[in-house]
Design a protein around this motif. Sequence first.
Motif, PDB file in Angstrom:
ATOM      1  N   PRO A  43     -53.258   8.400  14.540  1.00  0.00           N
ATOM      2  CA  PRO A  43     -53.101   7.027  14.045  1.00  0.00           C
ATOM      3  C   PRO A  43     -51.630   6.679  13.847  1.00  0.00           C
ATOM      4  CG  PRO A  43     -53.858   8.473  12.293  1.00  0.00           C
ATOM      5  CD  PRO A  43     -53.887   9.284  13.554  1.00  0.00           C
ATOM      6  N   THR A  86     -49.593   5.483  11.534  1.00  0.00           N
ATOM      7  CA  THR A  86     -49.495   5.204  10.099  1.00  0.00           C
ATOM      8  C   THR A  86     -48.230   4.440   9.750  1.00  0.00           C
ATOM      9  OG1 THR A  86     -48.503   7.388   9.761  1.00  0.00           O
ATOM     10  CG2 THR A  86     -50.880   7.216   9.470  1.00  0.00           C
ATOM     11  N   ILE A 138     -55.776   0.271   7.106  1.00  0.00           N
ATOM     12  CA  ILE A 138     -56.422   1.573   7.037  1.00  0.00           C
ATOM     13  C   ILE A 138     -56.095   2.335   8.313  1.00  0.00           C
ATOM     14  CG2 ILE A 138     -58.585   2.833   6.783  1.00  0.00           C
ATOM     15  CD1 ILE A 138     -59.824   0.302   5.595  1.00  0.00           C
ATOM     16  N   ALA A 139     -55.420   3.463   8.169  1.00  0.00           N
ATOM     17  CA  ALA A 139     -55.128   4.340   9.306  1.00  0.00           C
ATOM     18  C   ALA A 139     -56.258   5.360   9.403  1.00  0.00           C
ATOM     19  CB  ALA A 139     -53.783   5.031   9.118  1.00  0.00           C
ATOM     20  N   ASP A 171     -56.648   2.989  14.612  1.00  0.00           N
ATOM     21  CA  ASP A 171     -56.431   4.431  14.720  1.00  0.00           C
ATOM     22  C   ASP A 171     -55.360   4.772  15.741  1.00  0.00           C
ATOM     23  OD1 ASP A 171     -57.711   3.828  17.110  1.00  0.00           O
ATOM     24  OD2 ASP A 171     -58.829   5.715  17.138  1.00  0.00           O
ATOM     25  N   GLN A 219     -48.262   0.964   7.702  1.00  0.00           N
ATOM     26  CA  GLN A 219     -47.573   0.899   6.410  1.00  0.00           C
ATOM     27  C   GLN A 219     -46.628  -0.293   6.365  1.00  0.00           C
ATOM     28  OE1 GLN A 219     -47.753   3.321   3.569  1.00  0.00           O
ATOM     29  NE2 GLN A 219     -46.916   1.419   2.735  1.00  0.00           N
ATOM     30  N   PRO A 257     -58.543  10.074   6.695  1.00  0.00           N
ATOM     31  CA  PRO A 257     -58.746  11.141   7.680  1.00  0.00           C
ATOM     32  C   PRO A 257     -60.193  11.616   7.789  1.00  0.00           C
ATOM     33  CG  PRO A 257     -57.761  12.024   5.689  1.00  0.00           C
ATOM     34  CD  PRO A 257     -57.816  10.542   5.504  1.00  0.00           C
ATOM     35  N   ASP A 276     -54.702   5.785   4.096  1.00  0.00           N
ATOM     36  CA  ASP A 276     -55.014   6.765   5.132  1.00  0.00           C
ATOM     37  C   ASP A 276     -56.450   7.227   4.924  1.00  0.00           C
ATOM     38  OD1 ASP A 276     -52.451   6.631   6.140  1.00  0.00           O
ATOM     39  OD2 ASP A 276     -51.723   8.314   4.935  1.00  0.00           O
ATOM     40  N   THR A 279     -57.036  11.591  12.188  1.00  0.00           N
ATOM     41  CA  THR A 279     -56.053  12.619  11.878  1.00  0.00           C
ATOM     42  C   THR A 279     -55.116  12.802  13.065  1.00  0.00           C
ATOM     43  OG1 THR A 279     -57.378  14.430  12.795  1.00  0.00           O
ATOM     44  CG2 THR A 279     -57.805  13.811  10.502  1.00  0.00           C
TER      45      THR A 279
END
Length: 360
Positions: free
Chosen positions: A288, A290, A263-264, A236, A294, A308, A306, A267
């Motif tokens: 996070p 992202t 996995i991010a 995160d 990625q 959230p 993602d 939010t």
Amino acid sequence: MTFLAPALLLGLLLVPLLAALYVWAQRRRSRYAVRFTNLDLLANIAPRRPGWRRHVPVALYLLAVATLAVGLARPTMVVPTPRDDATVILAIDVSGSMKAEDVAPTRLAAARAAAQDFVDGLPASVRVGVVAFATRPVTLVTPTTDRAAVRTALDGLRPRDGTAMGDALMQVLDLAEAVRAGDRGPSTAGVGDTVPGDGAPAPPASGDNAPAASPGAGAPAATGSGPFVAAILLSDGANSAGATAPLDAAQRAASLGVPIHTIALGTAAGTVEVTDENGMPVTLDVPPDTATLQQIADTTGGTAFDAPTADELKVVYDDLESRVGWTNEEQEVTWLFAAAALLTVVVAAGLSVLWFGRLP
């Protein structure tokens, strides 16, 4: 769908032939009835015709013949099959930002619950390992089929400081190399069920429980051949500790042929409250990372997600379950068509007895 004996599909020609024979028999019966000269008398003595229902059993029998004909051609289909020799290694961020409550009840609690459901849904033959990381990574469970050990490790996850994402991936890849080399370790928790805090001594690791050496420290080179191994990295935040950059670890994963699905969690509005050097509470933003996640997925051939919310995290794990726990294989499904034909015959016979008191 393909067929191992496609020539036997010619048996389907029996269906229109039998249908034509049935139509001819029905018309012949009608012509025979017209031979009665007194139609009013015929209407009084002949039972009422059952209408469309009299055709249903015959139609079902024709369907059964068609199904059997297809089954004789030995159809094959691509069906999901549990992986017989697969390993999934979970790398779970337990840094302080996992205390954020933008994912209810907290990021870490949601991650723990979703990971439990994910592990429980995997085929029993799939081995699962767990690496937790904050300032440094710790292998909680070496790859094992012992689901109780994995659940115990996940239950013991607690938030700490720092995010050594790159070092965690290197430890995951050490485990992957051991699996590829045939050293899968014991089917028990590896080095404890809690993550040590900063400055705390690491639990002892020796023998089969000791992490494998990193490249450059005597570890043998591995290739992408051998048992299927995949990793799931849940984080995160951005990398803030450790000796290895996350993308350097991703390059090693790519060379080993180990896909890393990322996995991010959380939010952009996520925050945590910490205490500064003066003992005053301070609120920090903890969005996070992202972009890095990625890049890790793209480099290794994995997929980036993602999450959230807790519900979306569960959906992500459901998707990953089908990716890492199952493989699509082409299998002969003659039995399926034989079973369908038998069921159709039974239904046709049952309707005939129910409606007409006899079998056709």
